[in-house]
Enzyme design. Sequence first.
Site, short mmCIF file in Angstrom:
data_model
loop_
_atom_site.label_atom_id
_atom_site.label_comp_id
_atom_site.label_asym_id
_atom_site.label_seq_id
_atom_site.Cartn_x
_atom_site.Cartn_y
_atom_site.Cartn_z
N ASN A 117 1.11 -0.96 12.88
CA ASN A 117 0.45 -2.28 13.08
C ASN A 117 1.27 -2.89 13.73
O ASN A 117 0.92 -3.67 14.39
CB ASN A 117 -0.09 -2.88 11.91
N HIS A 168 1.40 0.81 2.66
CA HIS A 168 0.70 0.97 3.16
C HIS A 168 0.04 2.40 3.42
O HIS A 168 0.60 3.28 4.27
CB HIS A 168 1.41 0.69 4.05
N SER A 215 -2.08 -4.74 4.26
CA SER A 215 -2.21 -4.57 5.12
C SER A 215 -1.22 -5.83 5.77
O SER A 215 -0.07 -5.39 6.90
CB SER A 215 -2.81 -4.19 6.58
N GLU A 249 3.63 4.47 4.60
CA GLU A 249 4.25 3.05 4.84
C GLU A 249 5.26 2.75 3.31
O GLU A 249 3.83 2.17 2.38
CB GLU A 249 4.38 2.16 5.76
P1 NAD Z 1 -12.73 -3.15 0.57
O1 NAD Z 1 -13.48 -4.88 0.89
O2 NAD Z 1 -12.96 -2.02 1.14
O3 NAD Z 1 -12.84 -2.48 -1.06
C1 NAD Z 1 -12.22 -4.33 -1.94
C2 NAD Z 1 -12.85 -3.66 -3.13
O4 NAD Z 1 -12.19 -4.69 -3.75
C3 NAD Z 1 -14.59 -4.05 -3.03
O5 NAD Z 1 -15.15 -3.09 -3.58
C4 NAD Z 1 -14.00 -5.74 -4.07
O6 NAD Z 1 -15.19 -5.87 -5.50
C5 NAD Z 1 -12.96 -5.40 -5.00
N1 NAD Z 1 -12.65 -6.47 -5.20
C6 NAD Z 1 -12.52 -8.00 -4.54
N2 NAD Z 1 -11.48 -8.76 -4.91
C7 NAD Z 1 -11.09 -8.11 -6.09
C8 NAD Z 1 -10.80 -9.51 -7.39
N3 NAD Z 1 -10.83 -10.32 -7.15
N4 NAD Z 1 -10.65 -8.13 -8.15
C9 NAD Z 1 -10.99 -7.31 -8.13
N5 NAD Z 1 -11.45 -6.44 -7.64
C10 NAD Z 1 -11.81 -7.42 -6.40
O7 NAD Z 1 -11.55 -3.20 1.13
P2 NAD Z 1 -10.56 -2.19 1.73
O8 NAD Z 1 -10.79 -1.89 3.61
O9 NAD Z 1 -10.16 -1.15 0.62
O10 NAD Z 1 -9.09 -2.67 1.60
C11 NAD Z 1 -8.23 -3.10 1.06
C12 NAD Z 1 -7.29 -3.70 0.80
O11 NAD Z 1 -6.02 -2.90 1.43
C13 NAD Z 1 -6.79 -4.36 1.54
O12 NAD Z 1 -5.17 -5.75 1.52
C14 NAD Z 1 -6.58 -4.26 3.20
O13 NAD Z 1 -5.89 -5.08 3.75
C15 NAD Z 1 -5.46 -2.93 2.76
N6 NAD Z 1 -5.68 -1.79 3.92
C16 NAD Z 1 -7.34 -1.37 4.16
C17 NAD Z 1 -6.94 -0.50 5.31
C18 NAD Z 1 -8.62 -0.42 6.38
O14 NAD Z 1 -8.60 0.37 6.97
N7 NAD Z 1 -9.64 -0.51 5.47
C19 NAD Z 1 -5.94 -0.27 5.41
C20 NAD Z 1 -5.05 -0.21 5.21
C21 NAD Z 1 -5.28 -0.78 4.04
#
Ligand code: NAD
Length: 384
Positions: A186, A136, A115, A148
């Site tokens: 964003n 994204h 993000s 995106e």
């Molecule tokens: P999350 O914390 O829900 O999930 C992350 C997952 O990745 C976890 O299951 C964890 O075990 C795993 N993980 C962490 N480190 C790891 C590693 N080194 N190797 C393998 N697995 C690993 O996170 P999320 O909210 O799904 O966000 C993930 C990405 O998406 C981030 O970059 C975030 O910025 C982006 N994002 C999030 C949202 C949102 O609303 N949550 C929206 C758009 C983009």
Amino acid sequence: MNLGVVGAGTMGRGIAQVAMTNSCKVVLFDRSEDALETTKVEHKNILDRLIKKGKLQGTSQDYLQNITYTQSLKDFEHVDFLIEAIVEDFAIKKELFQSLENIVATDAILATNTSSLSIASIASALKNPSRCLGVHFFNPAPIMPLVEVIPAVQTSDSVFNHVYETLTSWNKIAVKAKDTPGFIVNRVARPFYGEALRILEEGIADVPTIDWAMTSIGKFRMGPFQLMDFIGNDVNYTVTETVFQSFYNDPRYKPSFTQKRLAEAGYLGRKSGKGYYDYDNFSSNPKPTKDETLGHHILNRILVMLINEAADALYLNIASAKDIDLAMEKGVNYPKGLLKWANQKGITWCKERMDDLYNTYHEDRYRCSAILRKYSAENLQFPV
Ligand code: NAD
């Protein structure tokens, strides 16, 4: 198509669901066994529900046979396209991409769902950065239609085009965004929160009145404070702070102490039971002052700041006018595209409202985008 997804968290499991229900073979990796187990159960439950509602045909097994859950990166050997959705940490993502490059085929596409990190910096971790780009998704990924697509300076056109077509074939609405902080949504959405907070801090109106103005008069699905409480004040504050810092402290994106203090106090919103509103005792929350004149003043001030931000994104070629409007309608459910709204309000009206704000405050935060001045002077409309 064989898709790889890294990270079975909020985003990764949603992205995997989108792909497997669109006839892709999916390999979903997480290093945590718990995350994979929870995801497996969740996928089955969601698929059963969608089938029961008639939104999907067949049985959940028909879809689940398309997905493999794994704790081994080696299982990505045969993927054509991989989307990373792990923790938002540059060093960790960089290390992951470098490991992946040694496993996947030389022509596999590697995408990040980041993000806030620059796509160019992630691509630079690779020996072949031309195969890397940003995709994204919005939360929840199976429901929100917008994605995106962000080419880095290194990304090849063929990689971009292939990903854009793939997402479209999954019934997603893909918009192309420049690799700049906050991409489209964003960035353009910042004033929805920031200007509402400023109005609150100045004592012009209270929380329920601002939310009432934006929902009842403006027809936004949620008011800014309802939405900040829904997103989480910690998460929303961090996004604002990251965008602010990434724009070299441009005062347009300045975070608010009001929100920072709520986050520090643990008043995170719905998830903690209290934020701008009290969720444990909802009837105790103050009622809005339903004053139409005040309501229109609040709406117009927040709206014109949103329009100014959308116009400036167009001016700086962050995306096309059509894509900027689509992004706000399909990524955050705005009732209307902001540039279309500007055309309807009148470009000169928007310019004059921005100049009124600037003349009142003499703050750079209220500077009118050059494109609003130009379009007003030349009597032009945004091409949406
Ligand atoms: P999350 O914390 O829900 O999930 C992350 C997952 O990745 C976890 O299951 C964890 O075990 C795993 N993980 C962490 N480190 C790891 C590693 N080194 N190797 C393998 N697995 C690993 O996170 P999320 O909210 O799904 O966000 C993930 C990405 O998406 C981030 O970059 C975030 O910025 C982006 N994002 C999030 C949202 C949102 O609303 N949550 C929206 C758009 C983009």
